[in-house]
Scaffold this motif. Sequence first.
Motif, PDB file in Angstrom:
ATOM      1  N   LEU A 160       0.876  -1.236   0.062  1.00  0.00           N
ATOM      2  CA  LEU A 160       0.077   0.105   0.130  1.00  0.00           C
ATOM      3  C   LEU A 160       0.865   1.080  -0.097  1.00  0.00           C
ATOM      4  O   LEU A 160       1.998   1.391   0.780  1.00  0.00           O
ATOM      5  CB  LEU A 160      -0.890  -0.119   1.145  1.00  0.00           C
ATOM      6  CG  LEU A 160      -1.976  -1.043   1.325  1.00  0.00           C
ATOM      7  CD1 LEU A 160      -2.874  -0.727   2.668  1.00  0.00           C
ATOM      8  CD2 LEU A 160      -2.849  -0.647   0.391  1.00  0.00           C
ATOM      9  N   GLU A 163       0.672   6.940   2.172  1.00  0.00           N
ATOM     10  CA  GLU A 163      -0.259   7.566   2.738  1.00  0.00           C
ATOM     11  C   GLU A 163      -1.410   6.997   3.145  1.00  0.00           C
ATOM     12  O   GLU A 163      -2.179   7.145   4.305  1.00  0.00           O
ATOM     13  CB  GLU A 163      -0.757   8.736   1.633  1.00  0.00           C
ATOM     14  CG  GLU A 163      -1.709   9.702   2.116  1.00  0.00           C
ATOM     15  CD  GLU A 163      -1.993  10.777   1.001  1.00  0.00           C
ATOM     16  OE1 GLU A 163      -3.035  11.498   1.342  1.00  0.00           O
ATOM     17  OE2 GLU A 163      -1.445  10.683   0.008  1.00  0.00           O
ATOM     18  N   GLN A 164      -1.980   5.737   2.001  1.00  0.00           N
ATOM     19  CA  GLN A 164      -3.073   4.981   2.483  1.00  0.00           C
ATOM     20  C   GLN A 164      -2.940   4.235   3.829  1.00  0.00           C
ATOM     21  O   GLN A 164      -3.603   4.231   4.486  1.00  0.00           O
ATOM     22  CB  GLN A 164      -3.398   4.349   1.255  1.00  0.00           C
ATOM     23  CG  GLN A 164      -4.532   3.270   1.453  1.00  0.00           C
ATOM     24  CD  GLN A 164      -4.707   2.660   0.163  1.00  0.00           C
ATOM     25  OE1 GLN A 164      -4.168   2.685  -0.923  1.00  0.00           O
ATOM     26  NE2 GLN A 164      -5.810   1.773  -0.052  1.00  0.00           N
ATOM     27  N   ARG A 165      -1.718   3.517   3.985  1.00  0.00           N
ATOM     28  CA  ARG A 165      -1.314   2.703   4.961  1.00  0.00           C
ATOM     29  C   ARG A 165      -1.279   3.709   6.255  1.00  0.00           C
ATOM     30  O   ARG A 165      -1.884   3.244   7.434  1.00  0.00           O
ATOM     31  CB  ARG A 165      -0.110   2.088   4.879  1.00  0.00           C
ATOM     32  CG  ARG A 165       0.120   0.996   6.283  1.00  0.00           C
ATOM     33  CD  ARG A 165       1.784   0.539   5.804  1.00  0.00           C
ATOM     34  NE  ARG A 165       2.157  -0.054   4.801  1.00  0.00           N
ATOM     35  CZ  ARG A 165       3.428  -0.470   4.674  1.00  0.00           C
ATOM     36  NH1 ARG A 165       4.156  -0.270   5.628  1.00  0.00           N
ATOM     37  NH2 ARG A 165       3.811  -0.890   3.569  1.00  0.00           N
ATOM     38  N   ARG A 167      -3.462   6.088   6.867  1.00  0.00           N
ATOM     39  CA  ARG A 167      -4.842   6.548   7.162  1.00  0.00           C
ATOM     40  C   ARG A 167      -5.310   5.012   8.030  1.00  0.00           C
ATOM     41  O   ARG A 167      -6.102   5.327   8.863  1.00  0.00           O
ATOM     42  CB  ARG A 167      -5.510   6.795   6.031  1.00  0.00           C
ATOM     43  CG  ARG A 167      -5.333   8.451   5.861  1.00  0.00           C
ATOM     44  CD  ARG A 167      -6.369   8.647   4.455  1.00  0.00           C
ATOM     45  NE  ARG A 167      -6.579   7.701   3.398  1.00  0.00           N
ATOM     46  CZ  ARG A 167      -6.075   7.874   2.151  1.00  0.00           C
ATOM     47  NH1 ARG A 167      -5.179   8.830   2.114  1.00  0.00           N
ATOM     48  NH2 ARG A 167      -6.272   6.924   1.275  1.00  0.00           N
TER      49      ARG A 167
END
Length: 264
Positions: A160, A163-165, A167
């Motif tokens: 991932l 940034e997504q991880r 969040r």
Amino acid sequence: MAVDWFTLAAQLFNFALLLVLLRVFLYRPVLDLMAERERRTAAPLVEARRLADEAAAEREALQRHKEAFERERAERLEAAMREIEDKRAQRLAAIDRETEERRLAAADALERDVRRVADALLTRVSGLVVDEVRMALASVAGAELDQPAWARFEERLRALPAEQRARLAEAARGTVTVMTPRPLPPATADAARVALLELLGARQVTFATDPDLLLGVSLDAGGLRLDGTIAVRLEALERSFATALDIVGEIAPSPRAPATERTR
């Protein structure tokens, strides 16, 4: 021979007197009678000439009236023919418009029916395909595939974007739920706890099962979901079928064809 002048004079006087008397009492009345007779004879001729002139004038007037009548009749006939032709053209145009409207309405109805049947058929076919795939996967999926499924999910989690991880890690401070079709083997469940603690900092991990997932892993962290199950992919496949049907319906050619012009 001796001339008797008195007798000669008397005879001349008598002859002159006779001429005077004849002129007064005979010649003038005869002349007057002849003049009167001539007048009486000329009057019918004058009247006849007058009547002939009047007849000629009346004949010319009648001829002019006849010509005017013929012209008026021809003009009225021509106007009537133009009016009839205009009304005929208008009626034919109205019939053409009505025929075209009915043809287009029938074509639209046919197109809607064809598309409705085609959509229903394709929807049914796509549903059958997805159902067959689901049943096929359900028949082959088993506990032996759960460990490889978690391994594949862990690889995806590690891949991932940062940034997504981040969040997901923020949401994982609470309880993290791991959903699988069947209970994970204990070793696989322990490996999942270790990986989630390492990657997301999750300290409270629970496991749940849903047979409808068929195969794969779904992760829920504080309302954020990361799904890697076959069920979700089948739903995406169904949506792709529906989108494809919509696109086909939009680009499908219309059965309409230009109306043939009526021969006038």
